[in-house]
Design a protein around this motif. Structure first.
Motif, short mmCIF file in Angstrom:
data_model
loop_
_atom_site.label_atom_id
_atom_site.label_comp_id
_atom_site.label_asym_id
_atom_site.label_seq_id
_atom_site.Cartn_x
_atom_site.Cartn_y
_atom_site.Cartn_z
N GLY A 311 0.78 -1.24 0.00
CA GLY A 311 0.00 0.00 0.00
C GLY A 311 0.81 1.28 0.00
O GLY A 311 0.24 2.37 -0.04
N VAL A 312 2.13 1.20 0.04
CA VAL A 312 2.95 2.42 0.11
C VAL A 312 2.81 3.23 -1.17
O VAL A 312 2.92 2.68 -2.28
CB VAL A 312 4.42 2.07 0.37
N GLN A 313 2.56 4.53 -1.04
CA GLN A 313 2.45 5.37 -2.22
C GLN A 313 3.39 6.57 -2.10
O GLN A 313 3.68 7.04 -1.01
CB GLN A 313 1.01 5.84 -2.46
N THR A 314 3.85 7.04 -3.26
CA THR A 314 4.84 8.11 -3.33
C THR A 314 4.37 9.17 -4.31
O THR A 314 3.58 8.89 -5.21
CB THR A 314 6.21 7.54 -3.77
N ASN A 315 4.90 10.36 -4.16
CA ASN A 315 4.53 11.49 -4.99
C ASN A 315 5.30 11.46 -6.32
O ASN A 315 6.53 11.31 -6.32
CB ASN A 315 4.86 12.78 -4.21
N TYR A 316 4.56 11.61 -7.44
CA TYR A 316 5.18 11.64 -8.76
C TYR A 316 4.67 12.83 -9.55
O TYR A 316 3.58 13.35 -9.30
CB TYR A 316 4.86 10.36 -9.55
N TYR A 317 5.49 13.26 -10.52
CA TYR A 317 5.05 14.22 -11.53
C TYR A 317 4.72 13.45 -12.80
O TYR A 317 5.59 12.77 -13.37
CB TYR A 317 6.13 15.26 -11.82
N LEU A 318 3.47 13.52 -13.23
CA LEU A 318 3.00 12.81 -14.43
C LEU A 318 2.74 13.83 -15.53
O LEU A 318 1.98 14.78 -15.34
CB LEU A 318 1.75 12.01 -14.10
N ARG A 319 3.37 13.64 -16.70
CA ARG A 319 3.13 14.52 -17.85
C ARG A 319 2.37 13.77 -18.93
O ARG A 319 2.74 12.65 -19.29
CB ARG A 319 4.46 15.05 -18.42
N THR A 320 1.29 14.38 -19.41
CA THR A 320 0.50 13.75 -20.46
C THR A 320 1.00 14.21 -21.83
O THR A 320 1.84 15.11 -21.94
CB THR A 320 -0.99 14.12 -20.32
N LYS A 321 0.45 13.60 -22.86
CA LYS A 321 0.83 13.96 -24.24
C LYS A 321 -0.01 15.10 -24.79
O LYS A 321 -0.17 15.23 -26.01
CB LYS A 321 0.72 12.72 -25.13
N GLY A 322 -0.56 15.89 -23.88
CA GLY A 322 -1.29 17.08 -24.32
C GLY A 322 -2.71 17.12 -23.84
O GLY A 322 -3.23 18.18 -23.49
N PRO A 324 -5.96 16.58 -21.30
CA PRO A 324 -6.15 16.62 -19.84
C PRO A 324 -6.52 15.24 -19.31
O PRO A 324 -7.07 14.41 -20.03
CB PRO A 324 -7.30 17.62 -19.66
N LEU A 325 -6.24 15.01 -18.05
CA LEU A 325 -6.60 13.75 -17.42
C LEU A 325 -8.08 13.72 -17.10
O LEU A 325 -8.69 14.75 -16.77
CB LEU A 325 -5.80 13.57 -16.12
N LEU A 369 0.17 3.47 -19.92
CA LEU A 369 -1.03 4.11 -20.48
C LEU A 369 -0.65 4.95 -21.70
O LEU A 369 0.36 5.66 -21.69
CB LEU A 369 -1.70 4.98 -19.42
N PRO A 370 -1.46 4.91 -22.76
CA PRO A 370 -1.09 5.58 -24.02
C PRO A 370 -1.03 7.10 -23.93
O PRO A 370 -0.31 7.72 -24.72
CB PRO A 370 -2.20 5.13 -24.98
N TYR A 371 -1.77 7.70 -23.02
CA TYR A 371 -1.77 9.16 -22.94
C TYR A 371 -0.73 9.72 -21.97
O TYR A 371 -0.63 10.92 -21.79
CB TYR A 371 -3.17 9.66 -22.55
N VAL A 372 0.05 8.86 -21.35
CA VAL A 372 1.09 9.30 -20.43
C VAL A 372 2.41 9.42 -21.16
O VAL A 372 2.88 8.47 -21.80
CB VAL A 372 1.23 8.31 -19.24
N ASP A 373 3.00 10.60 -21.08
CA ASP A 373 4.28 10.85 -21.75
C ASP A 373 5.46 10.45 -20.87
O ASP A 373 6.39 9.80 -21.33
CB ASP A 373 4.39 12.33 -22.12
N SER A 374 5.41 10.84 -19.57
CA SER A 374 6.50 10.48 -18.65
C SER A 374 6.02 10.58 -17.20
O SER A 374 5.06 11.29 -16.90
CB SER A 374 7.70 11.40 -18.86
N ILE A 375 6.70 9.87 -16.35
CA ILE A 375 6.45 9.95 -14.91
C ILE A 375 7.80 10.06 -14.21
O ILE A 375 8.68 9.22 -14.42
CB ILE A 375 5.69 8.72 -14.37
#
Length: 515
Positions: A311-322, A324-325, A369-375
């Motif tokens: 269950g451990v979760q961490t903070n990430y920066y997620l960039r999409t391919k343009g 919105p989520l 996921l196809p709409y995720v550019d980088s994490i």
């Protein structure tokens, strides 16, 4: 059970049976029994059992640890009934002030011994039956809560996703051994404050030293409930301070000016004994004797990567391919809601960036996921200009400990009996342990150490300590901010979720064991 633990139980039993002895002398004589028998420990209880017409097994039940204390009290109550004392208040006096009340019965000229038959003939009213049943239920529930298990509710997201807000759980108080209360004179079923009136629910007339019966150590990665170590002194304003902004945090924010804090808040600053400090729940990532280090958010124990609970979760920066989520879709499919927000720009990532909390399992899914550019993980570091973020951490020593939430240590977790060499480098790490938790006079002068008035070059720890962290690693007030958790602050082990609520029951979480 150690010899010391056995002796403590025995001494309390001895105290209970000798407390009313002066009055029992007179009461025994009225009952036709030689008065000297009142002063013989436990034999006097045997005599009371016989005079009250009780079954003899009641005498032996009083030797059961803890429960036996209340058996002795029940015997005292049945014995005063043989003198015609049947009212609630007469029984209350028997429990609260037996040395005075028994002396009154034993030496006045009015009260007579009526025998066991008078007890059997007496009939209680319906109201009295309900009152007695209610008192018994409260006492029994109080005993269970104090020594066996207690129910808790999760108030914050610091343990997500292992534990969620409004998870109701049972905490076993026997998992690490039953802790004897430091303040036994307390209102049952209340922690430290009466609800609504902000008045202490306990008295400090009697203070017992730390004792734990059938003690067992905390295991690494256990989910533990404990008393907040820095909750010994509290600015008693739960809206702005309390356990959210501790007394020590307030002093630090005031530039170390303790006098300023007392001038501003002295009227509401209070102290609390160990067992009445605020209850917290975290995971024991390191136990006594371990060396902990955090590198770029990864926890290492004794040089090896620590097992990561599911269950451990961490903070990430997620960039999409343009695009919105889709917030609705993320909540329905992954349960991601409060941990998601859009940021205008993140370091090195540009636009279309979201801050998101993910478990390792979710991270593996999102990367595909196809709409995720980088994490990219959020990692706080320390540079020549200071910490990027998350640098206000234990032990707040920028000379020797340039640490952050994600890059921390190495730090040795003290173990009972272990010895450390005292150096200026480690002074800030163990100063509070030595001075506050283990009750020593301790200071450093010109690089030299003074322990209880004598020069010292080393220190041997009297207790074991633990390092507790939340599973929601970037949204948790834990040991990284206030340091070690002493063994005498450990309450118990979180064992079972018995109910969960979020606008309705979370059926899948009910009766789930906690790992």
């Amino acid at each position: 059970m150690s010899l010391n633990e056995f002796l403590w139980i025995f001494y309390i039993n001895l105290f209970l049976v000798l407390l009313p002895a002066i009055g029992l002398y007179g009461m025994f004589k009225k009952a036709g029994v030689e008065g000297w028998k009142a002063f013989v420990p436990f034999y006097n209880v045997w005599i009371m059992v016989e005079l009250a017409g009780m079954k003899r097994y009641w005498f032996y039940l009083q030797f059961i640890p803890i429960v036996g204390w209340f058996i002795t009290i029940a015997i005292l109550i049945d014995f005063v009934k043989t003198f015609g004392k049947f009212s609630f208040w007469e029984h209350a006096l028997t429990v609260l002030v037996p040395i005075l009340y028994f002396s009154y019965i034993g030496y006045n000229s009015i009260d007579k011994y009526l025998g066991a038959e008078s007890v059997h003939k007496h009939k209680k009213s319906t109201i009295r039956e309900w009152v007695d049943a209610a008192i018994f239920a409260i006492v029994a529930a109080g005993l269970i809560r104090m020594f066996v298990f207690e129910a808790y509710v999760i108030p914050t997201p610091s343990m997500e996703r292992s534990l969620l807000v409004n998870d109701f759980l049972f905490v076993s108080k026997t998992a690490y051994g039953t802790r004897v209360p430091n303040t036994p004179l307390a209102f049952p079923l209340v922690h430290h404050t009466f609800p609504g009136i902000k008045t202490k629910s306990y008295l400090e007339w009697i203070k017992l030293p730390y004792r734990r019966w059938f003690a067992k150590p905390v295991k690494r990665n256990d989910v533990v409930v404990f008393n907040l170590p820095v909750g010994d002194t509290v600015i008693n304003d739960e809206v702005n301070f309390g356990s959210k902004v501790t007394y020590y945090d307030a002093i630090q924010m005031a530039g170390g000016d303790r006098n300023r804090i007392w001038n501003d808040y002295g009227d509401i600053i209070i102290t609390r004994p160990v067992d009445k400090r605020e209850n917290f729940i975290k995971r024991a990532v390191a136990v006594a004797g371990d060396t902990l280090e955090i590198k770029n958010g990864v926890v290492y124990i004794n040089g090896k990567v620590n097992d990561i609970p599911k269950g451990v979760q961490t903070n990430y920066y997620l960039r999409t391919k343009g695009q919105p989520l889709d917030y609705t879709m993320l909540e329905e499919e992954y349960g991601i809601r409060e941990s998601l927000r859009e940021v205008s720009q993140a370091p090195g990532l540009g636009n279309n960036v979201y801050e998101i909390f993910l478990t390792q399992e979710q991270l593996d899914i999102f990367r595909k996921l196809p709409y995720v550019d980088s994490i990219a993980p959020f990692v706080s570091t320390y540079s020549a200009n200071g910490p990027t973020m998350g640098g206000d951490v234990f032990p707040n020593d920028t000379a020797y400990c340039k640490w952050t939430l994600d890059n921390f240590g190495p730090l040795y977790i003290p173990k009972k009996g272990a010895t450390v060499q005292l150096t200026p480098e480690i002074y800030s790490r163990y100063e509070r342990v030595i001075r506050t938790y283990e009750h020593n006079d301790f200071e450093m002068k010109d690089g030299k150490f003074i322990l209880n008035g004598q020069p010292a070059t080393s220190y041997t720890f009297k207790m074991s300590y633990y390092w507790l962290m939340g599973d929601n690693r970037h949204n948790s007030l834990d040991s990284r901010y206030w340091g070690f958790v002493p063994e005498d602050h450990v309450v118990g082990k979180a064992s079972l979720i018995f109910f969960s609520w979020d606008g309705g029951p979370r059926w899948k979480r009910i009766f789930r064991s906690i790992k």
